[in-house]
Design a protein around this motif. Sequence first.
Motif, PDB file in Angstrom:
ATOM      1  N   GLY A   1    -156.688  55.570  68.207  1.00  0.00           N
ATOM      2  CA  GLY A   1    -155.484  54.740  68.118  1.00  0.00           C
ATOM      3  C   GLY A   1    -155.726  53.333  68.617  1.00  0.00           C
ATOM      4  O   GLY A   1    -155.251  52.353  68.024  1.00  0.00           O
ATOM      5  N   LEU A   2    -156.462  53.196  69.707  1.00  0.00           N
ATOM      6  CA  LEU A   2    -156.748  51.868  70.252  1.00  0.00           C
ATOM      7  C   LEU A   2    -157.657  51.072  69.318  1.00  0.00           C
ATOM      8  O   LEU A   2    -157.488  49.852  69.173  1.00  0.00           O
ATOM      9  CB  LEU A   2    -157.370  51.988  71.644  1.00  0.00           C
TER      10      LEU A   2
ATOM     11  N   HIS B   1    -155.698  49.581  66.697  1.00  0.00           N
ATOM     12  CA  HIS B   1    -154.669  48.708  67.267  1.00  0.00           C
ATOM     13  C   HIS B   1    -153.261  49.277  67.070  1.00  0.00           C
ATOM     14  O   HIS B   1    -152.308  48.548  66.778  1.00  0.00           O
ATOM     15  CB  HIS B   1    -154.757  47.294  66.685  1.00  0.00           C
ATOM     16  N   ALA B   2    -153.150  50.594  67.218  1.00  0.00           N
ATOM     17  CA  ALA B   2    -151.865  51.282  67.080  1.00  0.00           C
ATOM     18  C   ALA B   2    -151.183  51.360  68.447  1.00  0.00           C
ATOM     19  O   ALA B   2    -151.854  51.450  69.477  1.00  0.00           O
ATOM     20  CB  ALA B   2    -152.080  52.687  66.534  1.00  0.00           C
ATOM     21  N   PRO B   3    -149.882  51.336  68.489  1.00  0.00           N
ATOM     22  CA  PRO B   3    -149.153  51.485  69.762  1.00  0.00           C
ATOM     23  C   PRO B   3    -149.154  52.959  70.190  1.00  0.00           C
ATOM     24  O   PRO B   3    -148.182  53.697  69.973  1.00  0.00           O
ATOM     25  CB  PRO B   3    -147.750  50.981  69.434  1.00  0.00           C
ATOM     26  N   VAL B   4    -150.236  53.404  70.800  1.00  0.00           N
ATOM     27  CA  VAL B   4    -150.459  54.808  71.126  1.00  0.00           C
ATOM     28  C   VAL B   4    -149.354  55.349  72.033  1.00  0.00           C
ATOM     29  O   VAL B   4    -148.814  56.428  71.785  1.00  0.00           O
ATOM     30  CB  VAL B   4    -151.848  54.999  71.781  1.00  0.00           C
ATOM     31  N   TYR B   5    -149.011  54.607  73.062  1.00  0.00           N
ATOM     32  CA  TYR B   5    -147.987  55.073  73.997  1.00  0.00           C
ATOM     33  C   TYR B   5    -146.628  55.211  73.303  1.00  0.00           C
ATOM     34  O   TYR B   5    -145.912  56.191  73.524  1.00  0.00           O
ATOM     35  CB  TYR B   5    -147.890  54.124  75.195  1.00  0.00           C
ATOM     36  N   ASP B   6    -146.286  54.266  72.450  1.00  0.00           N
ATOM     37  CA  ASP B   6    -145.016  54.342  71.729  1.00  0.00           C
ATOM     38  C   ASP B   6    -144.990  55.563  70.809  1.00  0.00           C
ATOM     39  O   ASP B   6    -143.960  56.243  70.693  1.00  0.00           O
ATOM     40  CB  ASP B   6    -144.788  53.067  70.910  1.00  0.00           C
ATOM     41  N   TYR B   7    -146.104  55.845  70.156  1.00  0.00           N
ATOM     42  CA  TYR B   7    -146.186  57.039  69.308  1.00  0.00           C
ATOM     43  C   TYR B   7    -146.033  58.308  70.140  1.00  0.00           C
ATOM     44  O   TYR B   7    -145.393  59.271  69.722  1.00  0.00           O
ATOM     45  CB  TYR B   7    -147.503  57.084  68.543  1.00  0.00           C
TER      46      TYR B   7
ATOM     47  N   GLU C   1    -142.362  58.673  71.051  1.00  0.00           N
ATOM     48  CA  GLU C   1    -141.598  59.085  69.867  1.00  0.00           C
ATOM     49  C   GLU C   1    -141.838  60.565  69.558  1.00  0.00           C
ATOM     50  O   GLU C   1    -140.899  61.312  69.250  1.00  0.00           O
ATOM     51  CB  GLU C   1    -142.010  58.233  68.665  1.00  0.00           C
TER      52      GLU C   1
END
Length: 175
Positions: free
Chosen positions: A24-25, A28-34, A37
């Motif tokens: 995810g990093l 560049h994905a918002p891992v914590y937000d995913y 959710e």
Amino acid sequence: MLHIISLITVGFIPAMAAVIIAYGLLRHAPVYDYFIEGARKGLETALDILPFLIGIFLAISCLTASGLLGLLNQVFHPLFQFLGIPPELLPLLFLRAVSGSGSMILVQNILETCGPDSYAGRVACVMSGGCETIIYVLALYFGVTGAKKTRHALKGGLIGYLTGVAVSLLICRIL
């Protein structure tokens, strides 16, 4: 070899979590937000399922406390004795279709009274692994999805369950 398998078993979940986070990093994905959710959706699903679980467990408690399971045991005992099915398996045959956790207690009792190498013990173990808790699954599935027309799901589930029971008896008789 066992030491290596033990290390893999202990480290598998943390390694998978690290791989997912790293992937995810890198993207560049918002891992914590995913994660948040997914946790929120998981809690919503748990709340959707909870009333059906309470209903099923209440029905199982009523079934066992009322003595109906004992009555079914007495009614079907001569038939099962004629078929060569150990009487210790009767409660398991009736309860496995309804409750997985309740049937595991019965499996434990069978293993303690008959032994794990007995015919009844082997059949109980194979049944617990090979037969589905169809009433539980159907109640959850149709309850959560809101499906009103079950069509042939119960019939198919019962046919599959009875096939699993027959195959469990046959395999353990042969082996």
